[in-house]
Each structure stands twice: as C-alpha cells, then as structure tokens.
Design a protein around this motif. Structure first.
Motif, PDB file in Angstrom:
ATOM      1  N   VAL A   8      57.874  41.014  12.578  1.00 44.85           N
ATOM      2  CA  VAL A   8      56.664  40.755  11.789  1.00 44.85           C
ATOM      3  C   VAL A   8      56.296  39.275  11.882  1.00 44.85           C
ATOM      4  CG1 VAL A   8      55.580  40.946   9.531  1.00 44.85           C
ATOM      5  CG2 VAL A   8      57.297  42.625  10.208  1.00 44.85           C
ATOM      6  N   THR A   9      57.286  38.409  11.687  1.00 41.41           N
ATOM      7  CA  THR A   9      57.006  36.973  11.697  1.00 41.41           C
ATOM      8  C   THR A   9      56.693  36.460  13.097  1.00 41.41           C
ATOM      9  OG1 THR A   9      59.384  36.517  11.831  1.00 41.41           O
ATOM     10  CG2 THR A   9      58.382  36.529   9.631  1.00 41.41           C
ATOM     11  N   GLY A  10      57.376  37.003  14.112  1.00 40.67           N
ATOM     12  CA  GLY A  10      57.131  36.571  15.483  1.00 40.67           C
ATOM     13  C   GLY A  10      55.714  36.888  15.933  1.00 40.67           C
ATOM     14  N   PHE A  11      55.241  38.081  15.620  1.00 39.04           N
ATOM     15  CA  PHE A  11      53.873  38.442  15.982  1.00 39.04           C
ATOM     16  C   PHE A  11      52.858  37.656  15.150  1.00 39.04           C
ATOM     17  CE2 PHE A  11      55.274  42.892  17.573  1.00 39.04           C
ATOM     18  CZ  PHE A  11      55.485  42.389  18.844  1.00 39.04           C
ATOM     19  N   ALA A  12      53.175  37.405  13.884  1.00 41.66           N
ATOM     20  CA  ALA A  12      52.273  36.596  13.056  1.00 41.66           C
ATOM     21  C   ALA A  12      52.150  35.183  13.616  1.00 41.66           C
ATOM     22  CB  ALA A  12      52.775  36.564  11.617  1.00 41.66           C
ATOM     23  N   ASP A  13      53.238  34.636  14.142  1.00 38.82           N
ATOM     24  CA  ASP A  13      53.181  33.322  14.783  1.00 38.82           C
ATOM     25  C   ASP A  13      52.157  33.322  15.919  1.00 38.82           C
ATOM     26  OD1 ASP A  13      55.182  32.332  13.133  1.00 38.82           O
ATOM     27  OD2 ASP A  13      56.787  32.592  14.625  1.00 38.82           O
ATOM     28  N   CYS A  14      52.130  34.422  16.682  1.00 34.17           N
ATOM     29  CA  CYS A  14      51.201  34.519  17.813  1.00 34.17           C
ATOM     30  C   CYS A  14      49.751  34.492  17.331  1.00 34.17           C
ATOM     31  CB  CYS A  14      51.454  35.809  18.594  1.00 34.17           C
ATOM     32  SG  CYS A  14      53.050  35.871  19.424  1.00 34.17           S
ATOM     33  N   VAL A  15      49.477  35.196  16.254  1.00 36.65           N
ATOM     34  CA  VAL A  15      48.111  35.221  15.713  1.00 36.65           C
ATOM     35  C   VAL A  15      47.705  33.831  15.236  1.00 36.65           C
ATOM     36  CG1 VAL A  15      46.610  36.195  13.935  1.00 36.65           C
ATOM     37  CG2 VAL A  15      48.324  37.643  15.053  1.00 36.65           C
ATOM     38  N   GLU A  16      48.597  33.161  14.548  1.00 38.00           N
ATOM     39  CA  GLU A  16      48.277  31.814  14.063  1.00 38.00           C
ATOM     40  C   GLU A  16      48.118  30.834  15.225  1.00 38.00           C
ATOM     41  OE1 GLU A  16      49.444  30.741   9.836  1.00 38.00           O
ATOM     42  OE2 GLU A  16      51.362  31.371  10.723  1.00 38.00           O
ATOM     43  N   ASP A  17      48.953  30.975  16.252  1.00 43.27           N
ATOM     44  CA  ASP A  17      48.819  30.109  17.431  1.00 43.27           C
ATOM     45  C   ASP A  17      47.468  30.318  18.104  1.00 43.27           C
ATOM     46  OD1 ASP A  17      51.350  29.100  17.006  1.00 43.27           O
ATOM     47  OD2 ASP A  17      52.319  30.300  18.559  1.00 43.27           O
ATOM     48  N   LEU A  18      47.046  31.582  18.202  1.00 45.61           N
ATOM     49  CA  LEU A  18      45.757  31.867  18.837  1.00 45.61           C
ATOM     50  C   LEU A  18      44.606  31.326  18.000  1.00 45.61           C
ATOM     51  CD1 LEU A  18      44.119  33.178  21.086  1.00 45.61           C
ATOM     52  CD2 LEU A  18      44.184  35.328  19.797  1.00 45.61           C
ATOM     53  N   SER A  19      44.675  31.482  16.681  1.00 42.80           N
ATOM     54  CA  SER A  19      43.596  30.974  15.831  1.00 42.80           C
ATOM     55  C   SER A  19      43.486  29.457  15.941  1.00 42.80           C
ATOM     56  CB  SER A  19      43.818  31.391  14.372  1.00 42.80           C
ATOM     57  OG  SER A  19      44.931  30.729  13.801  1.00 42.80           O
ATOM     58  N   THR A  20      44.626  28.784  16.064  1.00 40.53           N
ATOM     59  CA  THR A  20      44.624  27.329  16.256  1.00 40.53           C
ATOM     60  C   THR A  20      44.019  26.975  17.606  1.00 40.53           C
ATOM     61  OG1 THR A  20      46.576  27.057  14.843  1.00 40.53           O
ATOM     62  CG2 THR A  20      46.067  25.271  16.378  1.00 40.53           C
ATOM     63  N   HIS A  21      44.424  27.720  18.643  1.00 47.66           N
ATOM     64  CA  HIS A  21      43.908  27.478  19.993  1.00 47.66           C
ATOM     65  C   HIS A  21      42.393  27.631  20.045  1.00 47.66           C
ATOM     66  CE1 HIS A  21      43.576  27.682  24.381  1.00 47.66           C
ATOM     67  NE2 HIS A  21      42.937  28.836  24.244  1.00 47.66           N
ATOM     68  N   LEU A  22      41.863  28.611  19.303  1.00 43.87           N
ATOM     69  CA  LEU A  22      40.426  28.871  19.312  1.00 43.87           C
ATOM     70  C   LEU A  22      39.669  28.017  18.297  1.00 43.87           C
ATOM     71  CD1 LEU A  22      40.456  32.771  19.635  1.00 43.87           C
ATOM     72  CD2 LEU A  22      39.972  31.091  21.433  1.00 43.87           C
ATOM     73  N   GLY A  23      40.399  27.263  17.494  1.00 41.44           N
ATOM     74  CA  GLY A  23      39.768  26.400  16.512  1.00 41.44           C
ATOM     75  C   GLY A  23      39.118  27.147  15.369  1.00 41.44           C
ATOM     76  N   LEU A  24      39.689  28.278  14.966  1.00 42.66           N
ATOM     77  CA  LEU A  24      39.113  29.067  13.884  1.00 42.66           C
ATOM     78  C   LEU A  24      39.443  28.412  12.541  1.00 42.66           C
ATOM     79  CD1 LEU A  24      40.066  32.702  15.021  1.00 42.66           C
ATOM     80  CD2 LEU A  24      37.977  31.409  15.537  1.00 42.66           C
ATOM     81  N   THR A  25      38.419  28.146  11.764  1.00 43.06           N
ATOM     82  CA  THR A  25      38.640  27.575  10.431  1.00 43.06           C
ATOM     83  C   THR A  25      38.751  28.668   9.374  1.00 43.06           C
ATOM     84  OG1 THR A  25      36.251  27.309  10.155  1.00 43.06           O
ATOM     85  CG2 THR A  25      37.487  25.417  11.015  1.00 43.06           C
ATOM     86  N   SER A  26      38.251  29.844   9.678  1.00 46.29           N
ATOM     87  CA  SER A  26      38.412  31.006   8.805  1.00 46.29           C
ATOM     88  C   SER A  26      38.155  32.253   9.638  1.00 46.29           C
ATOM     89  CB  SER A  26      37.464  30.951   7.604  1.00 46.29           C
ATOM     90  OG  SER A  26      36.116  31.024   8.031  1.00 46.29           O
ATOM     91  N   TYR A  27      38.714  33.366   9.205  1.00 46.54           N
ATOM     92  CA  TYR A  27      38.546  34.623   9.947  1.00 46.54           C
ATOM     93  C   TYR A  27      39.017  35.783   9.084  1.00 46.54           C
ATOM     94  CZ  TYR A  27      43.495  33.559  10.987  1.00 46.54           C
ATOM     95  OH  TYR A  27      44.833  33.223  10.886  1.00 46.54           O
ATOM     96  N   SER A  28      38.547  36.972   9.430  1.00 43.64           N
ATOM     97  CA  SER A  28      39.037  38.200   8.829  1.00 43.64           C
ATOM     98  C   SER A  28      39.924  38.896   9.851  1.00 43.64           C
ATOM     99  CB  SER A  28      37.874  39.106   8.418  1.00 43.64           C
ATOM    100  OG  SER A  28      37.078  38.483   7.427  1.00 43.64           O
ATOM    101  N   VAL A  29      40.712  39.864   9.383  1.00 44.35           N
ATOM    102  CA  VAL A  29      41.644  40.551  10.278  1.00 44.35           C
ATOM    103  C   VAL A  29      41.573  42.054  10.041  1.00 44.35           C
ATOM    104  CG1 VAL A  29      44.004  40.699  11.145  1.00 44.35           C
ATOM    105  CG2 VAL A  29      43.204  38.562  10.105  1.00 44.35           C
ATOM    106  N   PHE A  30      41.452  42.799  11.129  1.00 44.64           N
ATOM    107  CA  PHE A  30      41.669  44.243  11.090  1.00 44.64           C
ATOM    108  C   PHE A  30      42.998  44.523  11.773  1.00 44.64           C
ATOM    109  CE2 PHE A  30      41.420  48.276  13.563  1.00 44.64           C
ATOM    110  CZ  PHE A  30      41.695  49.121  12.490  1.00 44.64           C
ATOM    111  N   GLY A  31      43.915  45.139  11.046  1.00 46.73           N
ATOM    112  CA  GLY A  31      45.207  45.484  11.607  1.00 46.73           C
ATOM    113  C   GLY A  31      45.421  46.982  11.563  1.00 46.73           C
ATOM    114  N   TRP A  32      45.736  47.532  12.718  1.00 47.99           N
ATOM    115  CA  TRP A  32      46.001  48.968  12.827  1.00 47.99           C
ATOM    116  C   TRP A  32      47.507  49.193  12.977  1.00 47.99           C
ATOM    117  CZ3 TRP A  32      46.539  51.867  17.897  1.00 47.99           C
ATOM    118  CH2 TRP A  32      46.760  53.236  17.660  1.00 47.99           C
TER     119      TRP A  32
END
Length: 262
Positions: A63-87
């Motif tokens: 859970v934490t490893g995959f969450a790290d990936c999402v946060e890394d991507l949001s930082t890479h894309l410069g997202l200041t806010s976002y919503s998430v759909f998780g299936w």
C-alpha cells in the motif's frame, strides 16, 4: 514508471487501476465526457502494464510503496491539487495517498472496502470467494487470467488477459498482506474521520465487496456519499461507463447534486 496524461487546464483526476490490470483499463474514459471534464492522469503501477517490475518487491508491492509512486508522479507533474479515482487495489492506494495529507480534493473509491487491519478487519469488508483466492495467487495460468477477468470486468471478457498474464504475480502475493498487517494508515478510520469528500461507488453485484460493511461506515465528510449502481459488479466504470462518468463529474463538482439520485 509509465503514465498517460491528457493534459489541458481541467482539474486533475488521477486514475489508479486494480491488481494485475494496467492504465489501459481506463482508455475508454479518456474518450468520453470524463476526459473532456478533467485532466486525466493514469499510470501503470510497478509490476503492471508497461512499468518495470520492482527491484524490491516486498517494499514496492505494498500500500505504501504504490502510494509513494503516486506522490512521486504528482510531484513530477507539478500538481498542486488533484482528485483520485481508485478501483479495487487502486482504491486502497488512493486512501493511503489522501491519509498522508497529500493535496487531494476528493476520493472516488470503487470495489474497495475501507477495512481495519487484521484478518477479522479484512473479512468484514471482503467476501470469501474464488475471486479472492485468485487475487492472492502468484502464478497465473491462462485459465486463471480468464476467470479473474470474468469476475472483475464481466462474464466472458478477455480484453485484458494480456495485462493479467504480464503482471508480476508477487503483487498479488504481497499487497493484501501489507493491508492486513496494518502497514499503512488505518483505512476504515480514515474514511470515517476525514474531511476529504469520499464517494463509495460500487456495483450492486460486486463479487468481492460486502455491501453490509459499506452500509455500516460512518463517513466523516458532510460531502461524502455511498452510491450503489444496479446492473454492475466489480468494475462500474467499465460495465456502466455513462452512469459512472455522470456520478464522478457531479460528485467532484460541488455545484452539482444529481449524483445523489443515482
């Protein structure tokens, strides 16, 4: 890590796929009203799709490893806010991302029961079934992939068997263990106490999720809601894409209210 970004000026909506699937499961959403309403960002989590297998699967396939990936991507894309759909698996990752205090505006969770740690906590949210057994099986034969897809997407579907056969089976073996061991934020507690708007969006015939568990949740945000879609199972976004899109667009738009009648 591979990802797809529709770009544009719309509010960002990150799409997180389920176990053994990939971002390709969301391709149709990029072409419908959802893709015209949001900046859609989908990614292949490590061990899935076009992304590489993890060098350290015990740490990454969690859970934490995959969450790290999402946060890394949001930082890479410069997202200041976002919503998430998780299936499914992606929903558990989405909860972890939001629970860390990431700038998440809203969560839409589908096929994801927010559970407490431990075997009892997991069993309160998940149905015991052959599908749950397959979800933790490391090595898939072709018939396993076909059966898993029929359970997840719909009877007879074989569109994503290639993704299922490609996926690193150690994800299925490791991910649920980290959830049950509580190696992440307490998911049931989070959705019951957070001020982040949460939409639990599930099919009436989901083969994995206990609807009684969802009914007992006391969602924390006044904007939170639990919606059940008839004639749908585990993948509402795939089985009922028009209904799914309307609900998500309305829920993530605070001026819209029609989702409440869905």
């Amino acid at each position: 890590m591979r990802f797809r970004d529709s770009g544009g000026d719309g509010c960002a909506l990150v799409l997180l796929h389920g176990s053994s699937y990939s971002m390709s499961v969301f391709s149709h959403l990029f072409a419908n009203e959802l893709g015209r309403s949001f900046r859609l960002i989908a990614l292949d989590l490590p061990g899935h799709g076009l992304s590489e297998d993890a060098l350290d699967p015990m740490a990454s396939y969690s859970v934490t490893g995959f969450a790290d990936c999402v946060e890394d991507l949001s930082t890479h894309l410069g997202l200041t806010s976002y919503s998430v759909f998780g299936w499914s698996l992606g929903g558990h990752v989405a909860i972890e991302v939001a629970a860390r205090g990431a700038p998440v505006n809203g969560l839409v969770l589908s096929g994801t029961p927010p559970v407490s740690p431990g075997m009892f906590g997991a069993l309160s949210g998940f149905k015991l079934s052959s599908g749950l057994t397959l979800a933790s099986k490391r090595h898939f034969a072709l018939r396993d992939a076909g059966k898993f897809e029929s359970i997840c997407i719909g009877q007879g579907s074989r569109r994503y068997v290639g993704d299922l056969m490609r996926a690193d089976g150690r994800v299925r073996q490791n991910f649920a263990k980290t959830l049950m061991r509580g190696e992440c934020h307490e998911q049931k507690r989070f959705v019951e106490t957070t001020s982040v708007p949460v939409c639990l969006l599930n099919g009436a015939h989901d083969p994995f999720v206990r609807s009684s568990h969802l009914d007992r949740l006391k969602l924390g945000s006044p904007a939170a809601t639990h919606i059940v879609v008839e004639n749908a199972g585990h993948a509402v976004f795939h089985e009922q894409p028009a209904i799914f899109t309307r609900i998500v667009c309305d829920f993530l738009n605070p001026k819209a209210k029609s989702f409440q009648a869905a």
